[in-house]
Design a protein around this motif. Structure first.
Motif, mmCIF file in Angstrom:
data_model
loop_
_atom_site.group_PDB
_atom_site.id
_atom_site.type_symbol
_atom_site.label_atom_id
_atom_site.label_comp_id
_atom_site.label_asym_id
_atom_site.label_seq_id
_atom_site.Cartn_x
_atom_site.Cartn_y
_atom_site.Cartn_z
ATOM 1 N N SER A 138 0.824 -1.206 0.000
ATOM 2 C CA SER A 138 0.000 0.000 0.000
ATOM 3 C C SER A 138 0.862 1.263 0.000
ATOM 4 C CB SER A 138 -0.923 -0.006 1.216
ATOM 5 O OG SER A 138 -1.718 1.143 1.241
ATOM 6 N N ASN A 139 1.959 1.199 0.743
ATOM 7 C CA ASN A 139 2.856 2.355 0.805
ATOM 8 C C ASN A 139 3.564 2.604 -0.513
ATOM 9 O OD1 ASN A 139 2.240 2.900 3.476
ATOM 10 N ND2 ASN A 139 3.864 1.573 4.282
ATOM 11 N N ARG A 140 3.756 1.519 -1.300
ATOM 12 C CA ARG A 140 4.479 1.663 -2.560
ATOM 13 C C ARG A 140 3.560 2.003 -3.736
ATOM 14 N NH1 ARG A 140 6.565 -2.821 -4.343
ATOM 15 N NH2 ARG A 140 5.718 -4.273 -2.818
ATOM 16 N N GLU A 141 2.237 1.941 -3.521
ATOM 17 C CA GLU A 141 1.297 2.253 -4.595
ATOM 18 C C GLU A 141 1.386 3.729 -4.991
ATOM 19 O OE1 GLU A 141 -2.252 -1.018 -3.713
ATOM 20 O OE2 GLU A 141 -2.563 1.106 -3.251
ATOM 21 N N ASN A 142 1.152 3.970 -6.255
ATOM 22 C CA ASN A 142 1.137 5.335 -6.764
ATOM 23 C C ASN A 142 -0.165 6.002 -6.294
ATOM 24 O OD1 ASN A 142 0.822 7.655 -8.399
ATOM 25 N ND2 ASN A 142 2.098 6.749 -10.009
ATOM 26 N N LYS A 143 -0.056 6.885 -5.314
ATOM 27 C CA LYS A 143 -1.231 7.494 -4.684
ATOM 28 C C LYS A 143 -2.074 8.270 -5.693
ATOM 29 C CE LYS A 143 0.003 5.969 -0.651
ATOM 30 N NZ LYS A 143 -0.711 4.792 -0.102
ATOM 31 N N LYS A 144 -1.416 8.972 -6.612
ATOM 32 C CA LYS A 144 -2.146 9.755 -7.603
ATOM 33 C C LYS A 144 -2.980 8.843 -8.515
ATOM 34 C CE LYS A 144 0.960 13.754 -7.826
ATOM 35 N NZ LYS A 144 1.853 14.570 -8.696
ATOM 36 N N THR A 145 -2.380 7.703 -8.865
ATOM 37 C CA THR A 145 -3.092 6.734 -9.705
ATOM 38 C C THR A 145 -4.340 6.232 -8.993
ATOM 39 O OG1 THR A 145 -1.066 6.005 -10.820
ATOM 40 C CG2 THR A 145 -2.937 4.491 -10.865
ATOM 41 N N VAL A 146 -4.164 5.857 -7.726
ATOM 42 C CA VAL A 146 -5.283 5.332 -6.932
ATOM 43 C C VAL A 146 -6.389 6.381 -6.813
ATOM 44 C CG1 VAL A 146 -5.983 4.495 -4.654
ATOM 45 C CG2 VAL A 146 -3.815 3.721 -5.655
ATOM 46 N N GLU A 147 -6.013 7.632 -6.550
ATOM 47 C CA GLU A 147 -6.996 8.711 -6.392
ATOM 48 C C GLU A 147 -7.774 8.949 -7.694
ATOM 49 O OE1 GLU A 147 -4.853 12.105 -5.046
ATOM 50 O OE2 GLU A 147 -4.328 11.202 -3.103
ATOM 51 N N LYS A 148 -7.065 8.939 -8.809
ATOM 52 C CA LYS A 148 -7.714 9.169 -10.106
ATOM 53 C C LYS A 148 -8.688 8.034 -10.448
ATOM 54 C CE LYS A 148 -3.912 11.956 -11.971
ATOM 55 N NZ LYS A 148 -2.765 11.997 -12.898
ATOM 56 N N LEU A 149 -8.274 6.804 -10.146
ATOM 57 C CA LEU A 149 -9.159 5.660 -10.389
ATOM 58 C C LEU A 149 -10.378 5.727 -9.481
ATOM 59 C CD1 LEU A 149 -6.515 2.795 -10.752
ATOM 60 C CD2 LEU A 149 -7.996 3.660 -12.568
ATOM 61 N N TYR A 150 -10.163 6.152 -8.243
ATOM 62 C CA TYR A 150 -11.261 6.265 -7.278
ATOM 63 C C TYR A 150 -12.299 7.278 -7.768
ATOM 64 C CZ TYR A 150 -13.725 6.959 -2.856
ATOM 65 O OH TYR A 150 -14.692 7.049 -1.885
ATOM 66 N N LYS A 151 -11.825 8.387 -8.339
ATOM 67 C CA LYS A 151 -12.732 9.416 -8.860
ATOM 68 C C LYS A 151 -13.570 8.897 -10.020
ATOM 69 C CE LYS A 151 -9.980 13.486 -7.563
ATOM 70 N NZ LYS A 151 -9.158 14.620 -8.067
ATOM 71 N N LEU A 152 -13.026 7.889 -10.728
ATOM 72 C CA LEU A 152 -13.755 7.294 -11.854
ATOM 73 C C LEU A 152 -14.662 6.145 -11.424
ATOM 74 C CD1 LEU A 152 -10.841 7.227 -14.464
ATOM 75 C CD2 LEU A 152 -12.887 8.668 -14.575
ATOM 76 N N SER A 153 -14.781 5.975 -10.090
ATOM 77 C CA SER A 153 -15.622 4.909 -9.507
ATOM 78 C C SER A 153 -15.126 3.510 -9.842
ATOM 79 C CB SER A 153 -17.084 5.062 -9.967
ATOM 80 O OG SER A 153 -17.587 6.329 -9.608
ATOM 81 N N VAL A 154 -13.817 3.399 -10.021
ATOM 82 C CA VAL A 154 -13.219 2.090 -10.294
ATOM 83 C C VAL A 154 -13.043 1.345 -8.979
ATOM 84 C CG1 VAL A 154 -11.166 0.899 -11.164
ATOM 85 C CG2 VAL A 154 -12.031 2.929 -12.339
ATOM 86 N N ASP A 155 -13.309 0.036 -8.990
ATOM 87 C CA ASP A 155 -13.147 -0.797 -7.793
ATOM 88 C C ASP A 155 -11.648 -1.041 -7.561
ATOM 89 O OD1 ASP A 155 -13.118 -2.709 -5.811
ATOM 90 O OD2 ASP A 155 -14.746 -3.916 -6.673
#
Length: 395
Positions: free
Chosen positions: A51-68
């Motif tokens: 989780s610490n190594r995940e690209n936070k910006k990528t995760v946030e952008k996917l979250y905004k697109l309602s991606v699981d």
């Protein structure tokens, strides 16, 4: 005696009272014990570390697109570790061709690797696919169903040349779009190799006695049924044709086999075909001439491996069907044991004893069988009428 009894009763009572606190303590310990055990330290560390190594910006952008996000973490978590991703750019491209928010989320969940594809390359791919799709709605549907094929953005110039070649050959766009989704490998093959394979097929057709007039229709039908034929080598095609000629099949019969087997014959090696033919000859106790007639009735005898043929024959025998019946109607071997069992049970429900009748009633596609079953059912339910029998009419 009464005194002794009272003394014993008193001692037992004291012992019982002494034991109660211990039981009470034990009960209290049970209540105070945790209801669950925490995750092992190593598991927690691994999860936190990823989780610490995940690209936070990528995760946030996917979250905004309602991606699981959890689905991606579970199946293809490595994508979220990539430093460079193009979430917004890929989403925009999909939206430009008409994909709504739900469709975009579904595509990215199904194939998260899309976000690491170069946006210019994806745009090029979109243009190529649009050139063979009727409209954007159809394109979005194809991307949803086959995202991996769409986002495999390599050999793009070669893909484009192959699309043009297939169009020049006479294949309709609807067929080419089906190739792009279900047989994408043929577009990554050098266009010159595909041209060479087409030339071999054309020459083979003419050498087997096919006419120049009918060649294009035959070729396009063969390709539309089995585009994977282009992945074969010209040497394997010639080897298979020579082998069939050695087995006594005429050129006309070989053309029939090719058409009926939709070109899948070229995907088999002569040794495999020989094994299947030897097995059938042994089972049906027939001559070479009789075997050839069986194969012409049921070309699948060449295509199915020995284990498959053995399983299907055993399945028929279990239903009370004889070898003689199978030999008379060999196309029944195209049915799996499960389908045979279902159809036999259904016919039996009408009182039709398959082992005493013709196996032709078992054959056909599901639609053909159901239509035939309906006719038998109607016949069974209809009383026999003799037009010359006298009518009993009360005056």
């Amino acid at each position: 005696m009464v005194g002794i009894s009272q003394w014993i009763a008193g001692m037992l009572w004291k012992l019982l009272m002494r034991s109660q606190p211990c039981r009470l303590c034990s009960f209290r310990k049970m209540l105070s014990a945790p209801k669950y055990t925490p995750f092992p330290a190593s598991f927690t560390y691994t999860t936190d570390n990823q989780s610490n190594r995940e690209n936070k910006k990528t995760v946030e952008k996917l979250y905004k697109l309602s991606v699981d996000i959890r689905k991606i973490q579970r199946l293809k978590g490595w994508v979220l570790l990539e430093d460079e991703t193009y979430v917004e750019e890929i989403a925009n491209i999909l939206q430009q061709v008409g994909a709504d928010e739900t469709a975009v989320a579904r595509i990215l969940e199904h194939y998260p690797e899309a976000i690491i594809c170069s946006p210019p390359a994806v745009n090029t791919q979109r243009e190529l696919w649009q050139s063979v799709c009727k409209n954007e709605k159809e394109l979005v549907k194809l991307i949803e169903q086959f995202p991996e094929s769409f986002f495999t953005v390599k050999d793009q110039e070669n893909q484009k040349l192959n699309v043009q070649f297939f169009q020049e050959l006479g294949l309709k766009n609807v067929v080419i779009s089906r190739f792009l989704t279900a047989a994408s490998n043929i577009f990554h093959t050098p266009v010159e190799k595909n041209k060479q394979m087409i030339k071999v097929l054309q020459e083979s057709y003419l050498n087997l006695g096919g006419s120049e007039v009918n060649m294009k229709v035959w070729l396009l039908k063969l390709l539309s049924q089995n585009p994977f034929i282009l992945l074969n080598s010209s040497a394997s095609v010639k080897e298979t044709l020579e082998f069939l000629q050695e087995q006594g099949f005429t050129n006309f019969e070989i053309l029939q086999l090719l058409s009926k087997l939709k070109g899948f014959l070229f995907q088999l090696c002569p040794r495999s075909i020989q094994n299947s033919m030897s097995f059938s000859k042994n089972v049906f106790k027939c001559t070479d001439h009789d075997l050839k007639q069986l194969v012409l009735k049921c070309p699948a005898l060449l295509y199915y491996s020995v284990p498959v043929l053995e399983e299907r024959i055993q399945g028929l025998l279990k239903e009370g069907i004889s070898i003689a019946q199978i030999r008379e109607t060999p196309k029944v071997l195209e049915l799996t044991p499960q389908i045979v069992q279902y159809r036999v049970r259904k016919l039996n429900s009408l009182g039709y004893r398959i082992k005493d009748g013709y196996l032709a009633n078992l054959n056909g596609t599901k639609k053909e069988f159901e239509a035939n079953f309906g006719k038998i059912q109607a016949k069974k339910g209809r009383p026999l009428f003799n037009p010359v029998a006298p009518l009993n009419v009360e005056e």
